[in-house]
Design a protein around this motif. Sequence first.
Motif, mmCIF file in Angstrom:
data_model
loop_
_atom_site.group_PDB
_atom_site.id
_atom_site.type_symbol
_atom_site.label_atom_id
_atom_site.label_comp_id
_atom_site.label_asym_id
_atom_site.label_seq_id
_atom_site.Cartn_x
_atom_site.Cartn_y
_atom_site.Cartn_z
ATOM 1 N N ASP A 44 -13.892 12.817 -0.959
ATOM 2 C CA ASP A 44 -13.589 14.241 -0.875
ATOM 3 C C ASP A 44 -12.751 14.723 -2.058
ATOM 4 N N GLU A 45 -11.998 13.810 -2.683
ATOM 5 C CA GLU A 45 -11.198 14.184 -3.854
ATOM 6 C C GLU A 45 -12.080 14.551 -5.046
ATOM 7 N N LEU A 46 -13.293 14.024 -5.069
ATOM 8 C CA LEU A 46 -14.180 14.219 -6.221
ATOM 9 C C LEU A 46 -15.040 15.459 -6.086
ATOM 10 N N LYS A 47 -15.040 16.059 -4.893
ATOM 11 C CA LYS A 47 -15.762 17.301 -4.615
ATOM 12 C C LYS A 47 -17.213 17.204 -5.093
ATOM 13 N N GLU A 48 -17.682 18.260 -5.752
ATOM 14 C CA GLU A 48 -19.095 18.292 -6.146
ATOM 15 C C GLU A 48 -19.418 17.354 -7.299
ATOM 16 N N GLU A 49 -18.389 16.796 -7.935
ATOM 17 C CA GLU A 49 -18.639 15.872 -9.048
ATOM 18 C C GLU A 49 -19.217 14.544 -8.560
ATOM 19 N N TRP A 50 -19.025 14.231 -7.266
ATOM 20 C CA TRP A 50 -19.668 13.069 -6.665
ATOM 21 C C TRP A 50 -20.943 13.567 -5.989
ATOM 22 N N ASP A 51 -22.085 13.156 -6.500
ATOM 23 C CA ASP A 51 -23.350 13.670 -5.993
ATOM 24 C C ASP A 51 -24.377 12.548 -5.949
ATOM 25 N N ASN A 52 -24.852 12.245 -4.733
ATOM 26 C CA ASN A 52 -25.880 11.219 -4.548
ATOM 27 C C ASN A 52 -25.505 9.887 -5.195
ATOM 28 N N LEU A 83 0.835 -1.199 0.000
ATOM 29 C CA LEU A 83 0.000 0.000 0.000
ATOM 30 C C LEU A 83 0.871 1.250 0.000
ATOM 31 N N VAL A 84 0.525 2.218 -0.852
ATOM 32 C CA VAL A 84 1.208 3.507 -0.858
ATOM 33 C C VAL A 84 0.172 4.629 -0.933
ATOM 34 N N VAL A 85 0.535 5.766 -0.374
ATOM 35 C CA VAL A 85 -0.246 6.989 -0.534
ATOM 36 C C VAL A 85 0.359 7.760 -1.697
ATOM 37 N N VAL A 86 -0.475 8.256 -2.591
ATOM 38 C CA VAL A 86 -0.019 8.955 -3.805
ATOM 39 C C VAL A 86 -0.481 10.403 -3.748
ATOM 40 N N ASN A 87 0.368 11.322 -4.204
ATOM 41 C CA ASN A 87 -0.023 12.731 -4.145
ATOM 42 C C ASN A 87 -1.077 13.062 -5.199
ATOM 43 N N LYS A 88 -1.638 14.261 -5.096
ATOM 44 C CA LYS A 88 -2.737 14.682 -5.951
ATOM 45 C C LYS A 88 -2.366 14.645 -7.431
ATOM 46 N N GLU A 89 -1.113 14.970 -7.749
ATOM 47 C CA GLU A 89 -0.668 15.024 -9.146
ATOM 48 C C GLU A 89 -0.253 13.666 -9.698
ATOM 49 N N LEU A 90 -0.287 12.628 -8.850
ATOM 50 C CA LEU A 90 0.095 11.268 -9.245
ATOM 51 C C LEU A 90 1.570 11.166 -9.640
ATOM 52 N N LEU A 139 -20.977 9.774 -10.182
ATOM 53 C CA LEU A 139 -19.780 10.542 -10.508
ATOM 54 C C LEU A 139 -20.020 11.272 -11.822
ATOM 55 N N HIS A 140 -20.205 12.573 -11.735
ATOM 56 C CA HIS A 140 -20.633 13.373 -12.883
ATOM 57 C C HIS A 140 -19.447 13.906 -13.679
ATOM 58 N N LEU A 141 -18.747 13.002 -14.347
ATOM 59 C CA LEU A 141 -17.622 13.370 -15.199
ATOM 60 C C LEU A 141 -17.568 12.423 -16.399
ATOM 61 N N PRO A 142 -17.009 12.884 -17.535
ATOM 62 C CA PRO A 142 -16.873 12.006 -18.701
ATOM 63 C C PRO A 142 -15.819 10.926 -18.452
ATOM 64 N N ILE A 171 -8.082 4.120 -20.938
ATOM 65 C CA ILE A 171 -9.296 4.570 -20.269
ATOM 66 C C ILE A 171 -8.894 5.550 -19.171
ATOM 67 N N GLU A 172 -9.568 6.694 -19.122
ATOM 68 C CA GLU A 172 -9.163 7.734 -18.175
ATOM 69 C C GLU A 172 -10.335 8.649 -17.855
ATOM 70 N N MET A 173 -10.305 9.209 -16.664
ATOM 71 C CA MET A 173 -11.275 10.230 -16.261
ATOM 72 C C MET A 173 -10.507 11.429 -15.726
ATOM 73 N N LYS A 174 -10.905 12.620 -16.171
ATOM 74 C CA LYS A 174 -10.219 13.844 -15.765
ATOM 75 C C LYS A 174 -11.173 14.765 -15.025
ATOM 76 N N ASP A 175 -10.602 15.595 -14.122
ATOM 77 C CA ASP A 175 -11.433 16.555 -13.413
ATOM 78 C C ASP A 175 -11.743 17.736 -14.330
ATOM 79 N N LYS A 176 -12.474 18.698 -13.807
ATOM 80 C CA LYS A 176 -12.913 19.814 -14.657
ATOM 81 C C LYS A 176 -11.750 20.682 -15.127
ATOM 82 N N ASN A 177 -10.570 20.516 -14.507
ATOM 83 C CA ASN A 177 -9.382 21.255 -14.935
ATOM 84 C C ASN A 177 -8.496 20.442 -15.875
#
Length: 328
Positions: A205-213, A15-22, A216-219, A305-311
């Motif tokens: 918490d990493e998904l912020k508002e994109e995770w709703d009910n 197990l490893v912890v990975v930073n936000k930028e991977l 996961l509201h992202l392409p 296969i990949e999913m990106k945040d709004k940025n």
Amino acid sequence: MKLASIDNQTRDGQLVVVNKELTKAVKVPQIAATMQAAIDNWSATESQLQEVYAQLNVNKLESAFDFSTVKVMAPIPRAYHWADGSAYVTHVELVRKARNAQLPESFWTDPLMYMGASDAFIGANDAIEIETEDWGIDFESEVAVITDDVPAGVSPQEALTHIKLVTIINDVSLRNLIPNELSKQFGFYQSKPWTTFAPVVVTLDELKEEWDNGKLHLPLYSTLNGQLIGSPNAGVDMTFDFGQLVAHAAKTRSLMAGTVIGSGTVANQGSPNGSSCLAEVRCLEVIKDGKASTPFMSFGDRIEIEMKDKNGHSIFGKINQVVTKYQK
């Protein structure tokens, strides 16, 4: 936070912890040696792992190393329980329409789900090893969640609180083996080889508002041999959210910590932004032209296969696989 498992010559990895930028990671044996160990005691390990994540993101850990230089395994290399749903009923409806079959009304109110093999999941860069192209090799781009202990009979709303980690997967299917298996009315087995996971799993918490009910509201982007096959939004046209899927799996029995639940092939009604599997592409061709013209995958094909945040930043890292011939 973001977590991964790297190869340390054991079945369950390190197990490893990975930073936000991977880009950076750190081992955390003092907290948990494996992903399963972490999720088994999540109430205690979560806060400790979050603290390491915070320090890693501000470059305060001398033990950090380059994440890109290590071999990633599936974040949870083997699990006690793996169940895959079919949450996008519009996808099932399209497949049925292509073969002039009626969709039962119950499909819109009661989720489809099968239990898959979880003795070994494979890493994002591992080859898809198949014995013959005749089996109809296809990718399936999906979202998946990992739970803690879930009590039997949990409500969909309560089930949402048991979802701890999210990722994306490639649920490979061997399309030409499916009809014979399903004709026996006993479900998938040979037609579902090892499932592939993205490099990391993330907390909600990493998904912020994109995770709703529970959605996961992202392409979700699927690219075959450099050509974009589709980027449907995973939060649109999801008939059953993950709370409903987890509750469905736990209807008659509790689920153990580390249970993995898949969404099924991500799809949007009418496929305006393409598809998440070749079977759907072929069904659209049958409906339009009377026959399928797109072949299934061949040896040497590469699926990403990949999913990106709004940025535009990769959230889970990229699944990047080549189809190869299995050598006995």
